[in-house]
Motif scaffolding. Structure first.
Motif, PDB file in Angstrom:
ATOM      1  N   SER A  11       0.842  -1.191   0.000  1.00 53.74           N
ATOM      2  CA  SER A  11       0.000   0.000   0.000  1.00 53.74           C
ATOM      3  C   SER A  11       0.874   1.238   0.000  1.00 53.74           C
ATOM      4  CB  SER A  11      -0.905   0.008   1.224  1.00 53.74           C
ATOM      5  OG  SER A  11      -1.779  -1.091   1.217  1.00 53.74           O
ATOM      6  N   ARG A  38      -3.051  -7.038 -14.569  1.00 53.33           N
ATOM      7  CA  ARG A  38      -3.668  -6.602 -13.321  1.00 53.33           C
ATOM      8  C   ARG A  38      -5.175  -6.705 -13.437  1.00 53.33           C
ATOM      9  NH1 ARG A  38      -2.232  -0.093 -13.461  1.00 53.33           N
ATOM     10  NH2 ARG A  38      -3.661   0.481 -15.155  1.00 53.33           N
ATOM     11  N   ALA A  40      -8.588  -5.266 -11.301  1.00 54.80           N
ATOM     12  CA  ALA A  40      -9.259  -4.534 -10.240  1.00 54.80           C
ATOM     13  C   ALA A  40     -10.622  -5.180 -10.002  1.00 54.80           C
ATOM     14  CB  ALA A  40      -9.407  -3.069 -10.632  1.00 54.80           C
ATOM     15  N   PRO A  87      -4.337   6.174  -7.844  1.00 54.58           N
ATOM     16  CA  PRO A  87      -5.373   5.281  -7.296  1.00 54.58           C
ATOM     17  C   PRO A  87      -5.914   4.283  -8.331  1.00 54.58           C
ATOM     18  CG  PRO A  87      -5.665   7.490  -6.448  1.00 54.58           C
ATOM     19  CD  PRO A  87      -4.571   7.580  -7.472  1.00 54.58           C
ATOM     20  N   ASP A  88      -5.958   4.689  -9.595  1.00 57.61           N
ATOM     21  CA  ASP A  88      -6.431   3.791 -10.653  1.00 57.61           C
ATOM     22  C   ASP A  88      -5.510   2.600 -10.878  1.00 57.61           C
ATOM     23  OD1 ASP A  88      -7.952   6.256 -12.917  1.00 57.61           O
ATOM     24  OD2 ASP A  88      -8.668   5.272 -11.094  1.00 57.61           O
ATOM     25  N   ASP A  89      -4.308   2.631 -10.331  1.00 54.58           N
ATOM     26  CA  ASP A  89      -3.394   1.494 -10.454  1.00 54.58           C
ATOM     27  C   ASP A  89      -3.701   0.409  -9.426  1.00 54.58           C
ATOM     28  OD1 ASP A  89      -0.800   3.893 -11.038  1.00 54.58           O
ATOM     29  OD2 ASP A  89      -1.779   2.628 -12.545  1.00 54.58           O
ATOM     30  N   THR A  90      -4.614   0.679  -8.519  1.00 50.90           N
ATOM     31  CA  THR A  90      -4.974  -0.298  -7.504  1.00 50.90           C
ATOM     32  C   THR A  90      -5.563  -1.541  -8.152  1.00 50.90           C
ATOM     33  OG1 THR A  90      -5.362   1.371  -5.806  1.00 50.90           O
ATOM     34  CG2 THR A  90      -6.464  -0.750  -5.529  1.00 50.90           C
ATOM     35  N   GLN A 118      -1.075  -7.896  -4.313  1.00 50.13           N
ATOM     36  CA  GLN A 118      -1.993  -6.744  -4.252  1.00 50.13           C
ATOM     37  C   GLN A 118      -1.220  -5.434  -4.211  1.00 50.13           C
ATOM     38  OE1 GLN A 118      -5.413  -6.686  -4.349  1.00 50.13           O
ATOM     39  NE2 GLN A 118      -5.284  -4.449  -4.360  1.00 50.13           N
ATOM     40  N   VAL A 119      -1.662  -4.503  -5.031  1.00 48.30           N
ATOM     41  CA  VAL A 119      -1.151  -3.132  -5.011  1.00 48.30           C
ATOM     42  C   VAL A 119      -2.325  -2.210  -4.716  1.00 48.30           C
ATOM     43  CG1 VAL A 119      -0.169  -1.269  -6.401  1.00 48.30           C
ATOM     44  CG2 VAL A 119       0.739  -3.593  -6.608  1.00 48.30           C
ATOM     45  N   THR A 120      -2.180  -1.400  -3.674  1.00 48.86           N
ATOM     46  CA  THR A 120      -3.235  -0.467  -3.283  1.00 48.86           C
ATOM     47  C   THR A 120      -2.639   0.932  -3.209  1.00 48.86           C
ATOM     48  OG1 THR A 120      -4.346  -2.182  -1.997  1.00 48.86           O
ATOM     49  CG2 THR A 120      -4.966   0.103  -1.566  1.00 48.86           C
ATOM     50  N   VAL A 121      -3.238   1.859  -3.960  1.00 52.15           N
ATOM     51  CA  VAL A 121      -2.760   3.234  -4.000  1.00 52.15           C
ATOM     52  C   VAL A 121      -3.861   4.133  -3.470  1.00 52.15           C
ATOM     53  CG1 VAL A 121      -1.766   5.063  -5.416  1.00 52.15           C
ATOM     54  CG2 VAL A 121      -1.392   2.659  -6.035  1.00 52.15           C
ATOM     55  N   SER A 122      -3.572   4.856  -2.423  1.00 45.96           N
ATOM     56  CA  SER A 122      -4.558   5.732  -1.806  1.00 45.96           C
ATOM     57  C   SER A 122      -4.330   7.178  -2.233  1.00 45.96           C
ATOM     58  CB  SER A 122      -4.488   5.616  -0.289  1.00 45.96           C
ATOM     59  OG  SER A 122      -3.197   5.941   0.174  1.00 45.96           O
TER      60      SER A 122
END
Length: 123
Positions: A11, A38, A40, A87-90, A118-122
């Motif tokens: 994250s 990827r 989502a 965030p769209d890369d999550t 998992q990749v989470t971008v806030s």
């Protein structure tokens, strides 16, 4: 039997960076194409970046200029460096490989898959 093992997800805040690794175990001959997909939630799996047997790379338009690929042949490991994350890369990121010429963005063309990281971008 080829096994792909991903690592490096996590994250981060928007603008940050992550590096994903994909170790190809049990490889006798290097795959003709390795790459990253990827997926989502509630979206189709999409191709992100690929490298072919000659070392040529291709990237999805959405990641061009931000993501880079590198391959350590001695370690049979593929790296995806992700910068300026949005965030769209999550998504759940998967490593994939195929033993036929050329790279394709169609997941059905790939025989071998990792378990995903998992990749989470806030924001």
């Amino acid at each position: 039997q080829v096994q792909l093992v991903e690592s490096g997800g996590g994250s981060v805040q928007a603008g940050g960076s992550l590096r994903l690794s994909c170790a190809a175990n049990g490889v006798i001959y290097r795959p003709d194409c390795m790459g990253w997909f990827r997926q989502a939630p509630e979206k189709e799996r999409e191709g992100v970046a690929f490298i072919d047997g000659e070392g040529s790379t291709t990237f999805a338009d959405s990641v061009k200029g931000r993501f880079t690929l590198s391959l350590d042949n001695a370690k049979n490991t593929l790296y995806l460096q992700m910068n300026s994350l949005k965030p769209d890369d999550t998504a759940l990121y998967y490593c994939a490989a195929r033993y036929r010429r050329y790279c394709y963005t169609d997941p059905a063309q790939y025989n071998y898959w990792g378990q995903g990281t998992q990749v989470t971008v806030s924001s």
